[in-house]
Design an enzyme around this catalytic site. Structure first.
Site, PDB file in Angstrom:
ATOM      1  N   GLU A 145      92.082  83.377  17.650  1.00 35.90           N
ATOM      2  CA  GLU A 145      90.863  84.197  17.797  1.00 35.90           C
ATOM      3  C   GLU A 145      91.137  85.521  18.506  1.00 35.90           C
ATOM      4  O   GLU A 145      90.531  85.811  19.533  1.00 35.90           O
ATOM      5  CB  GLU A 145      89.774  83.378  18.505  1.00 35.90           C
ATOM      6  CG  GLU A 145      89.428  82.123  17.729  1.00 35.90           C
ATOM      7  CD  GLU A 145      88.462  81.185  18.452  1.00 35.90           C
ATOM      8  OE1 GLU A 145      88.031  81.500  19.566  1.00 35.90           O
ATOM      9  OE2 GLU A 145      88.162  80.111  17.886  1.00 35.90           O
ATOM     10  N   ASN A 176      95.378  81.971  14.075  1.00 31.92           N
ATOM     11  CA  ASN A 176      94.243  81.141  13.685  1.00 31.92           C
ATOM     12  C   ASN A 176      92.948  81.882  14.029  1.00 31.92           C
ATOM     13  O   ASN A 176      92.846  82.484  15.099  1.00 31.92           O
ATOM     14  CB  ASN A 176      94.335  79.829  14.484  1.00 31.92           C
ATOM     15  CG  ASN A 176      93.413  78.747  14.006  1.00 31.92           C
ATOM     16  OD1 ASN A 176      93.318  78.483  12.811  1.00 31.92           O
ATOM     17  ND2 ASN A 176      92.726  78.092  14.946  1.00 31.92           N
ATOM     18  N   HIS A 205      84.659  76.784  10.401  1.00 30.44           N
ATOM     19  CA  HIS A 205      83.407  76.346  11.046  1.00 30.44           C
ATOM     20  C   HIS A 205      82.287  76.939  10.183  1.00 30.44           C
ATOM     21  O   HIS A 205      82.022  78.141  10.247  1.00 30.44           O
ATOM     22  CB  HIS A 205      83.328  76.856  12.487  1.00 30.44           C
ATOM     23  CG  HIS A 205      84.388  76.272  13.378  1.00 30.44           C
ATOM     24  ND1 HIS A 205      84.394  74.936  13.725  1.00 30.44           N
ATOM     25  CD2 HIS A 205      85.478  76.816  13.953  1.00 30.44           C
ATOM     26  CE1 HIS A 205      85.444  74.691  14.496  1.00 30.44           C
ATOM     27  NE2 HIS A 205      86.129  75.815  14.652  1.00 30.44           N
ATOM     28  N   GLU A 258      89.969  73.856  10.971  1.00 33.01           N
ATOM     29  CA  GLU A 258      88.947  73.323  11.906  1.00 33.01           C
ATOM     30  C   GLU A 258      87.601  73.058  11.222  1.00 33.01           C
ATOM     31  O   GLU A 258      86.548  73.347  11.791  1.00 33.01           O
ATOM     32  CB  GLU A 258      88.727  74.311  13.069  1.00 33.01           C
ATOM     33  CG  GLU A 258      89.969  74.649  13.849  1.00 33.01           C
ATOM     34  CD  GLU A 258      89.722  75.490  15.104  1.00 33.01           C
ATOM     35  OE1 GLU A 258      88.563  75.599  15.547  1.00 33.01           O
ATOM     36  OE2 GLU A 258      90.708  76.031  15.636  1.00 33.01           O
ATOM     37  N   ASP A 308      84.118  72.056  10.199  1.00 38.11           N
ATOM     38  CA  ASP A 308      82.925  71.275  10.530  1.00 38.11           C
ATOM     39  C   ASP A 308      81.734  72.084  10.046  1.00 38.11           C
ATOM     40  O   ASP A 308      81.876  73.266   9.708  1.00 38.11           O
ATOM     41  CB  ASP A 308      82.819  70.882  12.026  1.00 38.11           C
ATOM     42  CG  ASP A 308      83.024  72.017  12.998  1.00 38.11           C
ATOM     43  OD1 ASP A 308      82.775  73.174  12.637  1.00 38.11           O
ATOM     44  OD2 ASP A 308      83.425  71.734  14.156  1.00 38.11           O
TER      45      ASP A 308
HETATM   46  O1  G3I Z   1      88.887  67.252  30.223  1.00 38.24           O
HETATM   47  C1  G3I Z   1      87.710  67.547  30.990  1.00 38.24           C
HETATM   48  C2  G3I Z   1      87.178  66.295  31.621  1.00 38.24           C
HETATM   49  O2  G3I Z   1      88.126  65.818  32.549  1.00 38.24           O
HETATM   50  C3  G3I Z   1      85.830  66.598  32.292  1.00 38.24           C
HETATM   51  O3  G3I Z   1      85.277  65.400  32.751  1.00 38.24           O
HETATM   52  C4  G3I Z   1      84.860  67.225  31.291  1.00 38.24           C
HETATM   53  C5  G3I Z   1      83.545  67.608  31.953  1.00 38.24           C
HETATM   54  O4  G3I Z   1      82.906  68.638  31.247  1.00 38.24           O
HETATM   55  O5  G3I Z   1      85.459  68.394  30.758  1.00 38.24           O
HETATM   56  C6  G3I Z   1      86.654  68.104  30.049  1.00 38.24           C
HETATM   57  O6  G3I Z   1      87.177  69.284  29.466  1.00 38.24           O
HETATM   58  C7  G3I Z   1      86.441  69.824  28.390  1.00 38.24           C
HETATM   59  C8  G3I Z   1      87.287  69.721  27.115  1.00 38.24           C
HETATM   60  O7  G3I Z   1      86.622  70.376  26.053  1.00 38.24           O
HETATM   61  C9  G3I Z   1      87.562  68.276  26.717  1.00 38.24           C
HETATM   62  O8  G3I Z   1      86.363  67.603  26.410  1.00 38.24           O
HETATM   63  C10 G3I Z   1      86.149  71.285  28.703  1.00 38.24           C
HETATM   64  O9  G3I Z   1      85.266  71.348  29.799  1.00 38.24           O
HETATM   65  C11 G3I Z   1      85.529  71.960  27.503  1.00 38.24           C
HETATM   66  O10 G3I Z   1      85.439  73.364  27.773  1.00 38.24           O
HETATM   67  C12 G3I Z   1      86.423  71.752  26.295  1.00 38.24           C
HETATM   68  O11 G3I Z   1      85.779  72.370  25.181  1.00 38.24           O
HETATM   69  C13 G3I Z   1      86.588  72.610  24.049  1.00 38.24           C
HETATM   70  C14 G3I Z   1      86.599  74.116  23.749  1.00 38.24           C
HETATM   71  O12 G3I Z   1      87.304  74.359  22.535  1.00 38.24           O
HETATM   72  C15 G3I Z   1      87.299  74.892  24.879  1.00 38.24           C
HETATM   73  O13 G3I Z   1      88.635  74.483  25.029  1.00 38.24           O
HETATM   74  C16 G3I Z   1      85.988  71.837  22.872  1.00 38.24           C
HETATM   75  O14 G3I Z   1      86.145  70.434  23.115  1.00 38.24           O
HETATM   76  C17 G3I Z   1      86.709  72.222  21.580  1.00 38.24           C
HETATM   77  O15 G3I Z   1      86.049  71.627  20.480  1.00 38.24           O
HETATM   78  C18 G3I Z   1      86.720  73.741  21.410  1.00 38.24           C
HETATM   79  O16 G3I Z   1      87.527  74.016  20.270  1.00 38.24           O
HETATM   80  C19 G3I Z   1      87.518  75.342  19.742  1.00 38.24           C
HETATM   81  C20 G3I Z   1      88.925  75.615  19.208  1.00 38.24           C
HETATM   82  O17 G3I Z   1      89.891  75.443  20.220  1.00 38.24           O
HETATM   83  C21 G3I Z   1      89.019  77.026  18.626  1.00 38.24           C
HETATM   84  N1  G3I Z   1      88.010  77.234  17.612  1.00 38.24           N
HETATM   85  C22 G3I Z   1      86.639  76.931  18.011  1.00 38.24           C
HETATM   86  C23 G3I Z   1      86.534  75.489  18.558  1.00 38.24           C
HETATM   87  C24 G3I Z   1      85.109  75.135  18.915  1.00 38.24           C
HETATM   88  O18 G3I Z   1      84.631  75.892  19.987  1.00 38.24           O
END
Ligand code: G3I
Length: 339
Positions: free
Chosen positions: A137, A182, A222, A252, A254
């Site tokens: 991105e 990506n 997406h 990705e 969805d």
């Molecule tokens: O691992 C911690 C956990 O220990 C804690 O209890 C919990 C509480 O909120 O947070 C957990 O971490 C989260 C992680 O996902 C795992 O669930 C982060 O806060 C959260 O910010 C993270 O979000 C991810 C996001 O990217 C940021 O990294 C989403 O799952 C994930 O679907 C999203 O993926 C992105 C791709 O990388 C790039 N393209 C878009 C896509 C969707 O936004």
């Protein structure tokens, strides 16, 4: 042996059917560890299994020089043990940065930290992770008004050269690996999406002009059913990439179904149709190296947190429903992938 990898996994159908294009999905570590039925779905249906978040910077290097490989290692080893492929997402992103990185305030420090992160992570996994999203991105959301580059800590400190630095470091640290860019919103019809495709092609040319290798572009997929797929536009984009010697993956998928009707079965049909339109356009240009979804079942997705269903329904963005039953979207995807 599989039962030893994860007790409780159903092995009835442990190897997916042979496909002409591999099917993969991103797996969040928490669910991998805690939900064996969900993880079994990956075993039963995926040719590629890869970490959704465990290879991001905040997960790997939460404090300077302190690398935590355990979660990513868990998923990569799992895929390996099953004889499945995997994928590395991602070295450089505007998001998922730990506080210590956000505090960096000089170009020299930013470059040092970026290069050492890529070197460390690539060396740790060596050939076990055969493909990397080197940058994720980096194209501006709206390149006409804010672009062509997306604002990020890396852009502010290093400008566009951060992408060159990342690709040079990745080529050196992971010489045999496929190196990818990506990004999202590359598949729709409209001026903003045209500008994003143009910016992506310019970025590929820029790297090539500097002698840097780009192997693939990841088209995230997406999808918003209210935004039409640009059939000719996407076909042309993939053909233009091919002319530059660059392949593509769909990384990705969805469906952001927030504006679709409440009725679940109508919604599933509409989502499947939209995914079909997308795959139809892409596949008519060239076969992708893989097709992956962002998660596998409606049980877990980022979409309800960011774009909840507007009529009070629960989002249904993925190929399997909450109870892990296949939806029309799964059938549509498999139709395109089947040999
Ligand atoms: O691992 C911690 C956990 O220990 C804690 O209890 C919990 C509480 O909120 O947070 C957990 O971490 C989260 C992680 O996902 C795992 O669930 C982060 O806060 C959260 O910010 C993270 O979000 C991810 C996001 O990217 C940021 O990294 C989403 O799952 C994930 O679907 C999203 O993926 C992105 C791709 O990388 C790039 N393209 C878009 C896509 C969707 O936004």
């Amino acid at each position: 042996m599989l039962a030893g990898v994860l007790p409780g996994i159903g092995l009835a159908n442990a190897s997916p059917a042979k496909r002409r294009v591999p099917f993969g999905a991103a797996l969040e570590y928490r669910h991998f560890i805690n939900d064996p039925d969900y993880t079994a779905l990956f075993v039963n249906h995926c040719d590629m299994i890869f970490p959704m978040n465990a290879l991001k910077w905040d997960a790997l290097q939460g404090a300077p020089g302190e690398f935590n490989y355990l979660p990513a290692e868990g998923i990569v080893s799992f895929a390996e043990t099953l004889g499945r492929g995997t994928y590395g997402h991602t070295f450089v992103w505007w998001n998922a940065l730990p506080a210590w990185v956000e505090k960096i305030d000089s170009a020299a420090k930013a470059e040092e930290v970026l290069v050492s992160h890529v070197q460390n992570v690539a060396a740790h996994f060596a050939a076990r992770v055969p493909s990397w999203d080197v940058v994720n991105e980096v194209v501006a959301h709206d390149p006409v008004n804010e672009g062509p580059w997306r604002d990020s800590l890396w852009m502010r400190l290093l400008g566009p050269s951060h992408v060159d630095i990342a690709f040079a470091a990745a080529a050196e640290a992971a010489p045999g690996a496929e190196l990818a860019i990506n990004d999202y919103d590359l598949e729709f019809r409209g001026a903003r999406y045209d500008a994003r495709r143009t910016a992506m092609l310019d970025l590929v040319r820029r790297l090539q002009d500097k002698g840097l290798r780009v192997d693939t572009v990841g088209i995230q997929g997406h999808l918003y059913p209210e935004v039409p797929i640009g059939h000719e536009e996407l076909e042309r984009f993939i053909t233009d990439l091919k002319a530059l010697g660059v392949g593509y993956r769909i990384t990705e998928i969805d469906v952001i179904d927030w504006k679709l009707p409440r009725d679940a079965s109508r919604r599933d049909d509409m989502a499947a149709e939209h995914v079909g339109n997308f795959l139809d356009a892409a596949f008519s240009a060239e076969l992708p190296r893989s097709v992956s979804t962002w998660g596998l079942s409606d049980r877990y997705s980022w979409i309800p947190d960011v774009m909840p269903h507007r009529r009070g329904g629960k989002n249904r963005p993925l190929p399997f429903d909450e109870n892990l039953k296949p939806k029309p979207m799964y059938e549509v995807i498999q139709r395109y992938l089947a040999s």
